[in-house]
Design a protein around this motif. Structure first.
Motif, PDB file in Angstrom:
ATOM      1  N   ARG A   1       1.109  -0.991   0.191  1.00 11.17           N
ATOM      2  CA  ARG A   1      -0.301   0.240  -0.356  1.00 11.17           C
ATOM      3  C   ARG A   1       0.932   0.832  -0.062  1.00 11.17           C
ATOM      4  N   CYS A   2       2.083   1.143   0.410  1.00 15.90           N
ATOM      5  CA  CYS A   2       3.690   2.204   0.422  1.00 15.90           C
ATOM      6  C   CYS A   2       3.760   2.913  -0.648  1.00 15.90           C
TER       7      CYS A   2
ATOM      8  N   VAL B   1       3.494   3.647  -3.528  1.00 18.54           N
ATOM      9  CA  VAL B   1       3.396   5.131  -4.369  1.00 18.54           C
ATOM     10  C   VAL B   1       3.776   6.055  -2.898  1.00 18.54           C
ATOM     11  N   ASP B   2       3.332   6.049  -2.108  1.00 18.85           N
ATOM     12  CA  ASP B   2       3.419   7.151  -0.969  1.00 18.85           C
ATOM     13  C   ASP B   2       4.484   6.696  -0.304  1.00 18.85           C
TER      14      ASP B   2
END
Lengths: 738, 258
Positions: free
Chosen positions: A527-528, A530-531
């Motif tokens: 989940r991380c 692209v952030d």
């Protein structure tokens, strides 16, 4: 014009330094578990390692170039004609080939944007600066930051300069000559890029880039062959004699003349610089002429429905189909992943026929060769498992599937291709043909299984090391990641060369646990991806534990198997390798906040009692199965069973330090990770992994010991587990005396 | 079960010490078209990227049918279609293959895949270009293809980030009609734009972001009426954006600038 070129040159140097710091930087871990900003970047251990590798490569390059020139000088001396003139012709040819390789590789791999809509160069043309200044600035950029130019041309010019002027000034002369050659290569590359951009469709550009990469590599191999060939090429004197004199006066030959005329440094310098300046000016004028013909935007590809239908029929569905389509259509990717392994293997066999002989002597050498080829394929393919999505990564996030599951599909494609390559090499290697079928099947399973395991390892390392949240073009994998992959793949050689099936099995299981642990980390962090500012989930360090157990197992076995006289050196090397792999992993594997291990001092006394009981049971088991002190000493090589061997140092090392390290890895990292991940039957699983280091006959006792220590760890932490293990060994040591 | 398709509660995103979105509360009901307005850097795209699960919220949550957009992204994306501001596609996939790929990844069977792709291709006028590589499409064509991708699986929440950027007037008219039809069929639309006339024309409710915070929310009529009789939405927008302090609390009732 000059000012604009200087500004662009400075911009190029800034880009180079930013790229270097991005490649070698590690993110500082912070303890804040919730909101946080961009973690500060600092140069980690990867920087000195990369510097050391760079120095090693440079030294190797100079030695190789020296060897090439030596072979050339010998051939010139034996040919008909003036030796020096022949040498100059030959050196000019070599420099010309190297120059061509630099241009081809620069075109092939140096500009990923060339075949894409977002090539940034046309944007520069909108600046209020003359075209010639912009083009010159671009040439300065290419001259300074083309790594292949410096890696290929500098060693040759250094070796040439050392031959004429064996002093410190040789390096300066060589740098000057390389700069001139590099500028000419940059100008030639720019002309080719601008022309290609005008004349060819984007797909054709990518295909041409693939061809350039292949040709460049082959040209480099042709140059290296002179130095690495097992026998001196007999055709070389004839070739030198047949070369025309004018070769030395071509742009790539002038630096050879200039370096040779060191007694007149000013004239030589002016000659080299002047000729290069003329060549660069001519190429720039030609480039400007091409630019004047119209905007540099790639033409549309002509539609080839038949080819498209064939690719679509081959590809399949979903994420696998998409990956196969891209592979079949993108010739650059195809060359890098499918063709280059064959070329590299072929060249290695050409320059080192002993490799072929060795592969013919035994199935293990053939298996190792097969594994190396498969590992190369998966490293190239899985290394781009995330970056290959480019700007279309957002699309994957719109699907109702976990990102990890989609990446898993892509890895399966590459693992299948790598496995196929490995199987073909193993099948065709002469050494494998004479092997017994069971042995061959076992080796095939180890090799193909190893390729699959390393596909997941490579993909996990690449995903964890890619810059988070960066634009697609910037999403590069750090070089330290590749070094880490090579180190782990090298350790797998232990499975191939192991004499017994148990060691083979243990190595495969430990390597698989590494891949599973790193892949689990990818899933946890998907989940991380692209952030860059998302808080990284807390991590129990299972991946570090799995890698540590593999490294300790393989290196421990290697040290134990070394001849007595080499054991201290092997031990030092092994410890160094452990530290280096640990640091690389820490830099690469994107570790988040780690829970502090719980330690309950009160449990240490209980742990000692339980450990003593375990030691007694182990000894009883050893006696029950009818084994003696010799077997015990073999199973516990660090414990001083013989009374005459017992001194404080050995007791401390064998009974306190060794179990502490063992428990820190197997319980403190592996079991803690398994427990934190809520893996069912974590304690037995951890005990199973830790027993693999023991001889098979001791596995029941080692499993029991591991399970009990796991329970102690759950109650009292790592210190209690280490105390339990130490007490067990001390009891064994004391009781076995009788 | 909540009556809203999308519920954003106290959503905050921080980049270091800088807040990109602060304490945002928005809910979108089925069939509603909610416009998200704001100057550059107000936090519109960041909000949308948090709703689509691309970015992690620093605090607060965004939920679609009760599923957390970040933690339960796969479940959320079953109901969501997303059109990014600048869609990019894979280098070597043709338009038809992109649609096929997206439909396969959404688990559509062969029959419904062909039917839905055919209908969307016709509606969005993509037919001519389907055999070209999507990466070479013009910006408007890429938008249309991305919109087709977003609608393939019949989403119940459509998130549009600057959807008319690069579209010609014909395509814009088609898009407006499509949005109205979707809303009529009960699809909630979360519509981010810079263009006030577009927002006024398309959206039933408008949320105005300023300095990472919700500055005002309400129907276009409510927003206009809150300023002065006869004022336009543009007047209302500039009044909210220019005059209100970034530190003002976002607690006023809908329809009144906070």
């Amino acid at each position: 014009m000059l000012a604009a070129s200087v500004i662009l040159g400075r911009l190029a140097v800034r880009r180079l330094s930013n790229r270097c710091s991005a490649l070698f930087a590690t993110r500082r871990r912070t303890r804040r578990p919730t909101v946080r900003g961009a973690a500060p970047v600092r140069l980690g251990v990867a920087a000195p390692i990369a510097l050391a590798i760079g120095l090693l490569l440079a030294t190797n390059g100079v030695l190789l170039a020296g060897q090439v020139l030596h072979v050339l000088a010998d051939a010139a001396a034996s040919a008909a004609g003036t030796a020096e003139a022949l040498f100059v012709r030959g050196a000019s040819l070599l420099l010309g080939l190297s120059f061509a390789a630099v241009v081809l590789l620069g075109l092939g791999t140096g500009n990923r944007e060339l075949g894409r809509a977002e090539w940034t160069f046309p944007g520069l043309l909108t600046l209020p600066v003359s075209r010639h200044a912009l083009l010159l600035g671009k040439v300065v950029e290419y001259a300074l930051i083309q790594p292949t130019a410096w890696l290929v041309l500098l060693p040759l010019t250094v070796a040439l300069a050392l031959r004429t002027e064996p002093s410190g000034a040789a390096l300066l002369i060589a740098i000057g000559a390389t700069l001139c050659l590099s500028a000419m290569a940059g100008a030639a590359r720019l002309l080719a890029e601008v022309w290609l951009r005008r004349a060819a469709s984007a797909e054709r550009i990518r295909n041409i880039q693939g061809g350039c990469t292949l040709l460049g590599v082959l040209t480099l191999y042709a140059v290296s062959y002179l130095a690495l060939a097992p026998t001196k090429p007999e055709w070389l004197p004839e070739l030198l004699a047949a070369l025309p004199d004018a070769l030395a006066w071509l742009p790539c030959g002038v630096p050879v003349l200039g370096i040779g005329a060191a007694s007149h440094p000013t004239a030589a310098g002016a000659l080299v610089f002047g000729s290069s300046a003329v060549v660069v000016a001519v190429l720039l004028v030609a480039t400007a002429g091409v630019l004047r013909l119209g905007p540099a935007s790639p033409a549309r590809a002509s539609r080839c429905r038949r080819a498209s239908a064939a690719v679509a029929a081959l590809a399949g569905h979903g994420i696998v189909g998409k990956e196969v389509r891209l592979l079949l259509r993108d010739r650059t990717l195809m060359v890098q992943t499918l063709v280059l392994p064959v070329v590299v293997l072929g060249f290695q066999l050409l320059i080192n026929p002993a490799l072929l002989t060795a592969a013919g002597e035994g199935p293990q050498h053939a298996a190792m060769l097969a594994f190396a080829v498969g590992a190369y394929v998966v490293a190239a393919g899985c290394g781009a498992v995330l970056g290959g999505e480019g700007g279309a990564l957002w699309l994957l996030y719109t699907f109702p599937r976990p990102i990890g599951a989609m990446l898993h599909g892509k890895v399966r494609v590459w693992a299948s291709i790598g496995g196929l390559y490995a199987a073909v090499v193993l099948w065709t290697a002469p050494g494998a043909r004479g092997a017994a079928l069971p042995e061959l099947l076992a080796l095939a399973a180890v090799v193909v299984g190893g390729v699959w395991i390393h596909a997941f390892l490579a993909a996990a390392i690449a995903v964890l090391c890619a810059g988070r949240g960066l634009p697609a073009v910037e999403r590069r994998v750090r070089s330290s990641a590749f070094v880490l992959f090579l180190a782990l793949a090298g350790l797998y050689g232990h499975a191939v060369y192991a004499g017994d099936g148990v060691t083979r099995f243990a190595t495969v299981v430990l390597a698989a646990s590494c891949a599973a642990a790193l892949w689990q980390r990818v899933r946890a962090r998907e989940r991380c991806l692209v952030d860059a500012h998302a808080a990284v989930p807390r991590d129990p360090g299972f991946a570090e534990g799995a890698v540590a157990s593999l490294v300790c197992f393989v290196l421990g076995r290697s040290v134990a198997g070394a001849p007595d006289t080499l054991v201290p050196a092997a031990a030092v090397l092994a410890v160094g390798a452990c530290v280096a792999i640990g640091r690389l992993l820490r830099g690469c594997a994107w570790r988040g906040d780690v829970e502090a291990p719980q330690t309950r001092i009160g449990w240490i006394a209980v742990a000692v009692l339980v450990g003593a009981l375990c030691g007694s049971v182990t000894l009883g088991y050893v006696w029950a199965v009818g084994l003696d002190h010799a077997a015990l000493a073999h199973a516990f090589p660090t414990v001083p069973f013989a009374v005459e061997e017992r001194d404080v140092l050995r007791l401390l090392a064998g009974v306190v330090l060794a179990p502490a390290v063992f428990e820190w890895i197997h319980r403190g990292m592996v079991l803690r990770g398994l427990l934190a991940l809520r893996i069912p039957a974590a304690v037995p699983l951890g005990a199973g992994l830790s027993m693999l280091g023991a001889p098979p006959w001791l596995w029941p006792a080692a499993f029991l010991q591991g399970a009990v220590t796991g329970w102690v760890f759950g109650c009292g932490g790592t210190a209690a587990a280490a105390s339990c293990h130490a007490a067990s060994l001390a009891t064994l040591c004391l009781l076995a005396k009788g | 079960m909540s009556r809203f398709v999308l519920e954003i509660c106290g959503l905050t995103k921080a980049y270091g010490d800088a807040l990109a979105v602060e304490n945002l509360d928005i809910a979108v009901a089925p069939g509603e078209i909610l416009g998200l307005l704001g100057p550059n850097g107000a936090g519109k795209t960041t909000t949308i990227r948090m709703v689509t699960g691309l970015l992690a919220p620093s605090s607060g949550s965004a939920r679609v049918f009760g599923h957390d957009c970040y933690r339960e992204r796969p479940q959320v994306m079953r109901h969501v279609g997303y059109l990014p501001d600048e869609p990019t596609f894979h280098d070597y996939l043709r338009g038809s293959e992109v649609l096929q790929f997206v439909a396969e990844m959404h688990g559509l069977d062969r029959t419904s895949r062909a039917a839905r792709i055919g209908a969307l291709v016709e509606r969005l006028d993509l037919g001519e270009a389907l055999d070209d590589f999507a990466v070479h499409y013009s910006k408007g064509m890429r938008k249309r293809l991305a919109l087709a991708c977003a609608l393939l699986h019949g989403p119940q929440l459509l998130i549009l980030d600057e959807p008319t950027n690069g579209l010609d007037p014909f395509a814009m008219r088609t898009l407006y009609a499509l949005i109205a039809e979707l809303a009529y069929d009960g699809v909630a639309v979360f519509y981010s734009t810079h263009l006030l006339d577009q927002a006024e024309r398309v959206c039933q409710r408008i949320a105005i972001l300023k300095g990472a915070r919700l500055a005002a929310m309400g129907t276009p009529e409510q927003l206009r009426g809150s300023l002065a009789p006869g004022a336009s939405l543009e007047d209302a927008f500039f009044a909210v954006v220019a005059e209100r302090s970034a530190s003002a609390p976002a607690e006023s009732p809908p329809g009144v600038p906070v």
